[in-house]
Structures are given as structure tokens and as C-alpha cells.
Design an enzyme around this catalytic site. Structure first.
Site: not given
Ligand SMILES: C[S@@+](CC[C@H](N)C(=O)[O-])C[C@H]1O[C@@H](n2cnc3c(N)ncnc32)[C@H](O)[C@@H]1O
Length: 682
Positions: A566, A593
């Protein structure tokens, strides 16, 4: 050919007359200069496919409209617009240091694809033959002038694509739907992109799809938040399915036979009053510079960015927000009306709903005081048979917010990412639960036992799905704070940390001070407790960049593992996808999204090649503050061109479906389910 026009012949790739090289050169000339980046090279074959789709396989004669430079810059060109470039008084483009490259799957790129597809289609006459490109086009209207246009299409950005009678020029018009005739003000011609941006003024002839009595917000068509309020909800869901269909057609680079029919979009139980978070803002005092100490002299407009101006639109209410958040707007307006003089700069105010749930005893009364914290002075109270929810609004980014999804509890730093529509989360997580394991009877000798939750945030998927995975669940997110909360949420929901050693039965002959029978009973009791807890799932969370995940999953058998992804709007980076293919889990559930970057990444997994993932590759520059997907894009290095070595692993798509997390807007959340193609099945 008319002067100033570039003629490009596109043919199916089997036709030798159009080599990749000359195609690239021609397209580079007709497209926005920003697209001369790797991002553009990535998109060119999708463009070919879009053209081939409208072309029906024959050659397409694509000619962008005549240059609008002669039309003059027109008045009021201060406002920035996606894809727009500032012009000086001679109509020449000004170089702007702030200009960012067009990001893959961004609003600009999606709009450009839709415009190009429509332009190509309009070059085909009804019988499928290429229309003569010599048809004389009228001069473009002056920028700033008012004209009437017919809306012929809707872009996946939620904007109407319109034409003026007698002209092929495409006008991008917000708040308009196909079938509408609308009066617009010409804002800016973008000759390189082949379209004109126009501001909506009024509807002169409504589309059969439009019913303005459905509009529930007095700021609709001014505020940029919603686009679809005039549409019936079933029609909104149909439009969103179309957005997903087009995303896979335009961005996956997959032949149609590898993309299954996109399933119907699942609607949101609440179509208004659903947003649990808003961030209204206000500007700094007029005339005040960066270092000005001059405070506001009067209450500034407090609200959201309007569609057609940079000046913040003053908003008293937002009907897509929950009752609690709406009350938060009123409360913050009242506070600002008193405290505006304290601000020497602009600010963004967080409004995040938080719930305190108090269970009821069996006779329906609230459980005895002493076992429960006293209820807060809530703005909204929700009663059910089994509990009372007290809902308050939080404005402090670092305070802890609490939400429930069915009986699961989630706590979060109020300013960090959490899904914004609580009403859809029960059916959404139920859908994931129903589909996360391979269907009964599917190929694969071993049962799936392990879950990997990549981009886990505060643990939404790990926590709601872990009970299905006896081998345990491992989550990873770059935001340290979200991972701290993920661990806390796992504990709150009764999951067991995987580092907790499993209880082992006492070894024969081991010495114990307790009498043997008592020791055995204690061990048995502990084992039972552990088993009960393990039934809720075992977890581990890691705070790291997603590609680091693969260092931690060596002990997981890929045949027994499903990966849920995600990522933020920009999608996965090349390093992550390459390692995912190398790890080769049995099943992948990709939630996103941004269905455009999702389609791009799914295309990579289906082809089993990472080569084409472009501009955001190597970008590990994402921080918690960019968690909602506004992360910077770093141009890809040449090394991204290297073909990955994934051992021939590839996936097939089982299903694709949209979920409507944001009713009344053009956004759609996508869920794609993929299975590894095993040898012998090919
Ligand atoms: C769309 S959110 C989804 C979070 C979770 N799955 C939810 O539905 O609540 C995307 C997540 O990706 C994380 N994120 C962004 N870049 C990332 C990276 N390079 N490695 C790991 N996580 C990352 C952000 O911190 C965020 O929590």
C-alpha cells in the site's frame, strides 16, 4: 501540413516504418519540455498504445493544434496551473527554478494522456479513416475571453474535456460532465500540451447526467475539493470504474488480454459526512514577507485552495467531513476570529476525529466507573447496543487519535497517515480478508501462512488480517512514529510479538522447585494463553525504507507468503519491485490511492521486468511528513535502465477493483490481486 504542426505517424509496433528512435524524437517535440525526462520515455509506449487503441490498429495521423502563442498571454496569468508554464509579455516561456518534472501518474500526466487520446480519436473520422489534417482551424480565443464549449469526455482527473463548435481545440474545464454545454473563461493555452485550461462560469445546457439539486455544498464549483456532487452516486461509481479501466489501459503497458475486466467499484457507506480529517489553512498577513513580524489586522480567509485562484477560499463548512470535523471547523474559526492578531504567518490547522469507546454492560448501561476513563466533553456521541462512542476533534499533530474498525482499535499520531474515510474501512478490510488467501482449490502445494505488509503505516493490514496467518505477519514503514504506533496497536488488539519466545514444554528430568503437577498445569495454562493470543496473530514491525524489507524475510518461504503493498501515490520504486520479483511471493495484494502508478507497477510484475519503472526509482527520500504521497521525485539514474535479474518470475492478475474512499471527488482507491505464474502453467 499546416505551418507549426508536427505530423507523427504511429503504427502498431510490428510495423517497421516507425522505429522507436524517430517516434521518440517526434514525440519529444510535441510534448511538454518536462516530459523529455525519463518519465516521458517511460510513458511513450503507453502513448503508442493509447493511439493504437483509438486507431483500431491502423496508422494515426496525430497533429496537435496550432500554436497559441499568437493569441497573447492575456490578462491574469499570475495563477499557476498544473502543466502550465509562466509566460512573459512576449508569450515566451519563462524559466522557472521551482518547476518540477512531471511526476509519473500525476494529475498532469494523467490529464495529458486523456487529452492526447481524445485528440487522436478526433483525428479519426466515423468510418475509422484518418481525417484530413488540413481542416482549417479557427484562431484560438483570446485568453480571458468567455466562450461556450460542449463537454465531450471526462478526464480521469475529474475535469471535463470540452470542444468549441467548429474547432478541434480541447478545453479542460472543471466541474463539468459529458453532455454539458458550459460557459467558460479561457485561462491559458498550452500549445505544447495541445489543450487550453478554462475556468468554469456556468452551465448553459445541462447534461442528462447532471442534477444540481444533488449538490450539498455551497462552495461546490469554487473549492477544488469535490468534482462530482452533481452526479448520481451510481454514476460516480461507474465513472470511477472507468478511471481504473483507463489507468490499466494507459499506464500498465500490458496487452488487453492480460488485464481482466475491472470489477464494479465498491461504494462508501457514507457519501457525505465521511472525512475524518481536514486541514484548512490561512495565508500570512497581506504584504507581509517571509521575515515580516507584522501580524494579521483582521481575520484572514480560512479554508481551502479554490480551483481558480491562489487566494484561499473562506469556508464555514464542509459537508463531506464528519459531524465532529465540521464542528471542528466552526470551533477553529471562532478561535481564529479572536486570535488572528497572534499570527505573523499563514498556518494549516489539523482537524482529526478521535473516538473514545465506552462498552455497555449487558443491560445496556455504561460499564462501571473505575474500569473506564471518564467520557470526554465530546462534540458527537454515537450510541449502539454494545458501546457509546464519544467523538472529539484533535488539532495537535502530535496528540494521539483513536479509531475503531469493527472491533479493532487503532491509535495514531493525529498528524500521521491514516485512512480518512472510516465508514468504508469495515467493508474494505473484510474484502481484503476474503481475498488475501489464494482461492480454495488453486494451485500450490503449500498453504499460505505468512503475511508481509509493506508500507504498513500503523498496521492496518497486519492487524486486521493477522489471524489468517499462523506463520506471522511482518510490517515495514519508513515512518518511525507510525511503526511505534503499529507495535502499540498490535498489542492493543491482542497480537503477539514474534520476538516473544514460544512456550516450550518442560524438558524431561528438568529440575523445578514447584511440585511437578503444579508446574505442568502452569505450563499448560500458559500454552493455552499463548495459543489464544496467537489466534489473533503474531507480528513484527520494522521502521525502514520498504526495499530493506527483503533483508528480513529470508526465513519466509515465498510459496507460503502473501505480500500486501500500500505505497504512497508515487507507487513502488524499482529497487522494491526488483526485490519483490526476486523474493517471488505466491500472492500479491496491491492497494493504492493512485490507480495510475498502481497500473504501472502491476504491469512490471506481470511482465516480470523492472526496467521501465522510471522517475521515482532510487528515491528513498520519503519522510513521515510526506507520508500521504507528496514525496519528492528524484530523476532516475541511468542504472535504472539495467534489466533486472528476477529469474523469470512473473505474475498474473486475478482481479482489479476500485473502492470509493472519497465520494463526490474524482479519486478512487484500487485493489489489484496477483498470483505468481508457476512453471508448467505458462
Ligand atoms: C498510503 S499509506 C498506507 C499506510 C497503511 N497501509 C494504511 O492503510 O494505513 C503509505 C505508507 O507508506 C509509507 N512510506 C512512504 N514511503 C515509504 C518507503 N520508501 N518505505 C516504506 N514506507 C514508506 C508512509 O509512511 C505511509 O505510512
Amino acid at each position: 501540413m499546416l505551418p507549426g504542426r508536427i505530423r507523427v505517424f504511429l503504427r502498431p509496433s510490428s510495423t517497421s516504418s516507425c522505429t522507436p528512435l524517430n517516434l521518440t524524437l517526434s514525440l519529444t517535440r510535441i510534448c511538454h519540455s518536462q516530459l523529455r525526462t525519463r518519465a516521458f520515455f517511460w510513458s511513450r509506449s503507453r502513448f503508442t498504445m493509447a493511439m493504437a487503441a483509438v486507431d483500431g490498429g491502423g496508422g494515426v495521423n496525430y497533429a496537435p493544434p496550432p500554436s497559441a502563442g499568437a493569441a497573447g498571454a492575456g490578462p491574469g496569468t499570475k495563477r499557476s496551473h498544473p502543466g502550465g508554464q509562466r509566460q512573459n509579455k512576449f508569450g515566451k516561456k519563462m524559466r522557472s527554478k521551482q518547476k518540477k518534472p512531471v511526476q509519473e501518474g500525476s494529475h498532469d500526466e494523467v490529464l495529458l494522456m486523456d487529452v492526447q487520446t481524445l485528440l487522436a480519436a478526433s483525428k479519426i473520422s466515423d468510418d475509422g479513416a484518418a481525417a484530413a489534417d488540413s481542416a482549417v482551424q479557427p484562431p484560438l480565443p483570446e485568453q480571458g475571453s468567455e466562450i461556450e464549449v460542449d463537454v465531450v469526455e471526462m478526464s480521469s482527473t475529474g475535469d471535463g474535456l470540452a470542444k468549441q463548435k467548429g474547432s478541434d481545440q480541447i478545453y479542460v474545464v472543471p466541474f463539468a460532465v459529458p453532455g454539458d454545454t458550459v460557459k467558460v473563461k479561457v485561462y491559458r493555452h498550452l500549445p505544447d500540451e495541445g489543450y487550453t485550461v478554462a475556468d468554469f462560469i456556468s452551465v448553459t445546457k445541462p447534461s442528462p447526467l447532471r442534477d444540481d439539486s444533488r449538490i450539498q455544498c455551497k462552495y461546490f464549483a469554487k473549492c477544488s475539493g469535490c468534482q462530482f456532487q452533481m452526479l448520481d452516486y451510481a454514476e460516480q461509481l461507474r465513472r470511477k470504474r472507468q478511471i481504473v479501466v483507463k489507468a490499466y489501459r494507459n499506464f500498465s503497458q500490458l496487452p488487453p488480454e492480460l488485464v481482466p475486466d475491472v470489477l464494479d467499484t465498491i461504494g462508501s457507506p457514507l457519501q457525505y459526512n465521511y472525512r475524518t480529517k481536514l486541514t484548512p489553512h490561512f495565508d500570512g498577513p497581506p504584504g507581509g514577507g517571509r521575515h515580516s513580524k507584522k501580524p494579521h489586522q483582521e481575520m484572514p480567509p480560512f479554508g481551502f485552495t479554490p480551483k481558480t485562484s491562489r487566494r484561499i477560499l473562506d469556508i464555514e463548512d464542509c459537508p463531506i467531513a464528519t459531524e465532529t470535523v465540521r464542528k471542528g471547523i466552526t470551533q477553529e474559526r471562532e478561535r481564529l476570529a479572536v486570535e488572528f492578531g497572534k499570527y505573523t504567518r499563514g498556518a494549516t490547522i489539523l482537524l482529526r476525529e478521535s473516538t473514545q469507546r465506552v462498552p455497555k454492560s449487558q443491560n445496556g448501561s455504561i460499564e462501571s466507573a473505575g474500569t473506564q476513563p471518564s467520557p470526554p466533553a465530546a462534540s458527537v456521541v454515537v450510541e449502539t447496543d454494545t458501546y457509546t462512542d464519544y467523538k472529539t476533534v484533535i488539532t495537535d499533530q502530535n496528540a494521539t487519535s483513536t479509531e475503531y474498525i469493527d472491533d479493532f482499535i487503532f491509535t495514531n499520531p493525529a498528524g500521521a497517515f491514516f485512512q480518512n474515510n472510516n465508514s468504508i474501512l469495515p467493508p474494505f478490510t473484510a474484502y481484503i480478508r476474503e481475498h488475501i488467501l489464494p482461492p480454495a482449490g488453486s494451485s500450490g502445494a503449500k498453504p499460505v501462512r505468512n503475511l508481509i505488509d509493506a508500507y504498513s503505516g500503523s498496521g492496518l493490514f497486519t492487524i486486521t488480517q493477522a489471524a489468517l496467518f499462523p506463520g506471522g505477519s511482518i510490517g515495514i514503514d519508513i515512518a518511525e512514529k507510525s511503526i511505534q504506533f503499529a507495535r502499540r496497536n498490535a498489542e492493543l488488539n491482542g497480537l503477539v510479538a514474534m520476538s516473544t519466545p514460544s512456550p516450550s514444554p518442560p524438558r524431561r528430568g528438568s529440575r523445578s522447585n514447584s511440585p511437578p503437577a503444579a508446574a505442568a498445569a502452569a505450563a499448560a495454562r500458559k500454552q493455552e494463553e499463548e495459543a489464544a493470543a496467537a489466534a489473533k496473530g503474531r507480528y513484527r514491525f520494522i521502521a525502514a525504507d520498504a526495499p530493506e524489507l527483503f533483508k528480513s524475510v529470508a526465513r519466509y518461504d515465498p510459496d507460503e507468503t502473501v505480500v500486501v503493498l500500500d505505497p504512497p501515490r508515487k507507487g513502488c520504486d524499482a529497487s522494491f519491485l526488483r526485490q519483490l520479483l526476486q523474493f517471488a511471493p505466491r500472492r500479491v495484494v496491491y492497494v493504492s490511492c493512485n490507480v495510475h502508478t498502481q497500473a504501472r507497477d502491476v504491469g512490471v510484475l506481470v511482465r516480470g521486468e523492472v526496467e521501465d519503472v522510471a522517475a521515482n526509482s532510487n528515491n528513498t527520500n520519503t519522510s513521515a511528513t510526506t507520508a500521504e504521497g507528496e514525496a519528492n521525485t528524484v530523476e532516475a539514474g541511468e542504472d535504472n535502465k539495467k534489466k533486472n535479474k528476477t529469474g523469470g518470475v512473473r505474475y498474473e492478475i486475478e482481479s482489479i477493483r476500485g473502492f470509493d474512499f472519497f465520494p463526490q471527488t474524482g479519486h478512487v482507491e484500487g485493489v489489484a490481486i496477483l498470483n505468481r505464474v508457476d512453471a508448467g502453467k505458462e
